[in-house]
Write an enzyme that holds these catalytic residues in place. Structure first.
Site, mmCIF file in Angstrom:
data_model
loop_
_atom_site.group_PDB
_atom_site.id
_atom_site.type_symbol
_atom_site.label_atom_id
_atom_site.label_comp_id
_atom_site.label_asym_id
_atom_site.label_seq_id
_atom_site.Cartn_x
_atom_site.Cartn_y
_atom_site.Cartn_z
ATOM 1 N N LYS A 292 0.845 -1.211 0.000
ATOM 2 C CA LYS A 292 0.000 0.000 0.000
ATOM 3 C C LYS A 292 0.869 1.246 0.000
ATOM 4 O O LYS A 292 0.588 2.215 -0.713
ATOM 5 C CB LYS A 292 -0.919 -0.004 1.215
ATOM 6 C CG LYS A 292 -1.739 1.293 1.353
ATOM 7 C CD LYS A 292 -2.694 1.246 2.531
ATOM 8 C CE LYS A 292 -3.472 2.558 2.632
ATOM 9 N NZ LYS A 292 -4.521 2.527 3.680
ATOM 10 N N HIS B 281 3.260 -37.950 -29.537
ATOM 11 C CA HIS B 281 1.865 -37.489 -29.631
ATOM 12 C C HIS B 281 1.062 -37.892 -28.389
ATOM 13 O O HIS B 281 -0.056 -38.394 -28.479
ATOM 14 C CB HIS B 281 1.211 -38.012 -30.897
ATOM 15 C CG HIS B 281 1.913 -37.573 -32.153
ATOM 16 N ND1 HIS B 281 2.016 -36.254 -32.526
ATOM 17 C CD2 HIS B 281 2.585 -38.283 -33.089
ATOM 18 C CE1 HIS B 281 2.705 -36.165 -33.646
ATOM 19 N NE2 HIS B 281 3.066 -37.382 -34.013
#
Length: 533
Positions: free
Chosen positions: A152, A286
């Protein structure tokens, strides 16, 4: 003054902030001493807590205990340490405002210009299977408060929540301070860090209350763009999961950048190899295995043995494949891999000689897996309009218990010998990595034929037998789901398999059992299937 509007003219320019005082409290001690040494060399006062302070002091660096700043001892088993105005006043004071500076002087509070904080290892504690009471103690309270306060007040304070930011702080020390742009970036990362942490805690509580399956909260970070997706006309990117320790966190040690397909195949290969406790290698093409094997019991170089045996399953398909090993790659294995065109080799580590040899193959991507590699406990798949969520089907590290053949039911034939039982257990584990419908033939801890991805089990049986050739005779067979008819099993029996393992549960189990009995083949039912779509 939180919540009140402050006139812009009251602010004083504060772009570069010199670091004079730092608060450090970290669970991850990676790079801590190097950072502390750089801070001390630059004349920065270090305020620290608990084990962090002890580690810095043990290295011979001056450090101020937070208790001496607050005038209050760390208490309640460490639950209360930094929750004090003397700490948070120094983090939240906006020194662009004269009034804030004056109040600090009146209160005798010194400001911080740097906070280095990372939070308790909550997710890792949960993943380790800790009891609820231990998990609760890993819910950080003071840490997030410090992180959020510093973020902050990023106009005045740099907040660093990861060791990856330490090098930038060291550079800032040499440059005279942190810039506003740096502090903004650090603040953004800090809020993402605490948001992810809170999600982890919320998800765990959901599992304790039975609401886990209703949650789909995953913190992801963009790791980079890929050249393209499955095909050249598709765009693609890699995102990493907060706290993930899988293929996405692997380190590229050699070769070209990983592609989308490389990641998919490498993940499948690592998943298959890590299903085994023994030294194991999987070769994937694959997303399907063209070879899986564990080391021969007599092997001098176990991981090289596992690779050689996996490669022998289907040398033709292994060309251009992706390899994963669950042990350090030795020079012996590297010499075998170097002779075959391979897209990717993934392993937990590489011997120096092996790495040098493999790095000379410019097109071979070498990826080093995280030391604590594990799969996520849940899997998410996108479908049109939504997502599917399920618990992962895993064996071995981070997964379910390994197959226990003592729980299997003998459906036909006689009890098998120890060697055949070991082969059946291997085949059952390895079969889980094969796309459904899956049939895997194995012998001696190595696959000899794989049938995968067919729309009926008979075709998968024919494919596995044809790939195995003469090696089918005397092998064992595993099927990821039951045989709906006896025809698929008959293909295996005609090829000469010596034993079969399958889930069972078909309405035609009786005729399947009859076929096995007629052939004099032992067949076991596991009662559990392993579809992999």
């Amino acid at each position: 003054m939180s919540g009140h509007r402050i006139a812009p003219e009251l602010y004083r320019d504060r772009d570069v902030v010199e670091i004079r005082r730092a608060l450090i409290s970290v669970s991850d001690k990676t790079g801590l001493l190097e950072l502390a040494e750089a801070l001390i060399a630059s004349g920065v006062e270090i305020v620290s807590t608990g084990s962090t302070a002890a580690m810095i002091a043990a290295a011979g660096h001056p450090v101020t205990e937070v208790a001496s700043v607050t005038g209050f001892p760390e208490s309640l088993d460490g639950r209360v340490k930094t929750l004090h105005p003397a700490v948070h006043g120094g983090l939240l004071a906006d020194l662009r405002l004269e009034d804030h500076e004056k109040q600090l002087d009146e209160l005798g509070i010194a400001p911080f210009q740097l906070a280095v904080v990372n939070l308790y290892p909550f997710a890792a504690t949960v993943a380790a299977g800790a009891e609820p009471a231990e998990v609760i103690e890993q819910i950080d309270i003071g840490g997030p408060a410090v992180v959020r306060a510093s973020a902050k007040n990023h106009a005045n304070v740099a907040i660093v929540v990861s060791p990856s930011g330490y090098a930038e702080i060291v550079a800032a020390l040499e440059a005279g301070g942190t810039s506003l742009e740096q502090r903004r970036r650090f603040a953004a990362a800090a809020f993402a860090h605490t948001a992810s942490y809170d999600r982890q805690v919320a998800d765990w509580f959901a599992t304790q209350t039975g609401a886990a399956e209703s949650l789909l909260r995953t913190e992801v970070h963009l790791a980079g763009s890929l050249r393209y997706g499955e095909n050249a006309h598709q765009s693609a990117s890699l995102y990493t999961i907060e706290g993930g320790r899988g293929i996405a966190q692997a380190q590229l040690l050699g070769g070209k950048e990983m592609s989308y397909n490389n990641y998919v195949d490498a993940d499948a290969a690592v998943r298959a190899a890590y299903d085994f406790d023994e030294p194991a290698v999987a070769i994937i093409k694959h997303a399907n295995p063209c070879g899986i094997a564990v080391a021969s019991s007599k092997a001098v170089d176990p991981i090289a043995s596992a690779h050689r045996r996996a490669h022998e399953t289907d040398p033709v398909s292994a060309f251009g494949g992706v390899i994963a090993a669950n042990r350090t790659v030795t020079l012996g294995m590297a010499e075998q891999v170097a002779d075959v065109f391979t897209e990717v080799l993934a392993a937990p580590d590489f011997e120096p000689e092996a790495l040098r040899l493999l790095q000379s193959r410019k097109n071979l991507r070498l990826i080093k897996l995280p030391a604590d590699y594990h799969r996520e406990a849940r899997e998410v798949r996108q479908i049109s309009g939504g997502y599917l969520l399920q618990t992962a089907d895993t064996f071995g590290p981070g997964g379910s218990a390994l197959p226990d053949s003592s729980t299997w039911t003998l459906a036909s034939g006689a009890e098998v010998d120890a060697a055949t039982r070991a082969d059946l257990e291997f085949a059952w584990r390895a079969c889980r990595a094969v796309k459904s419908n899956a049939i895997l033939l194995a012998d001696g801890g190595a696959s000899v034929g794989v049938g995968m991805g067919q729309v009926n089990r008979v075709d998968s049986c024919h494919l596995a037998v044809s790939r195995a050739g003469a090696r089918a005779a005397g092998s064992v067979a595993a099927s990821d789901a039951f045989f709906p008819f006896a025809d698929g099993l008959q293909v295996l029996l005609d090829a000469g398999v010596r034993a079969v393992v399958q889930p069972g549960g078909s309405v035609r189990d009786a005729e399947v059992i009859e076929a096995a009995q007629k052939a004099g083949v032992s067949m076991y039912f596991t009662g559990e299937r392993h579809f992999y779509h």
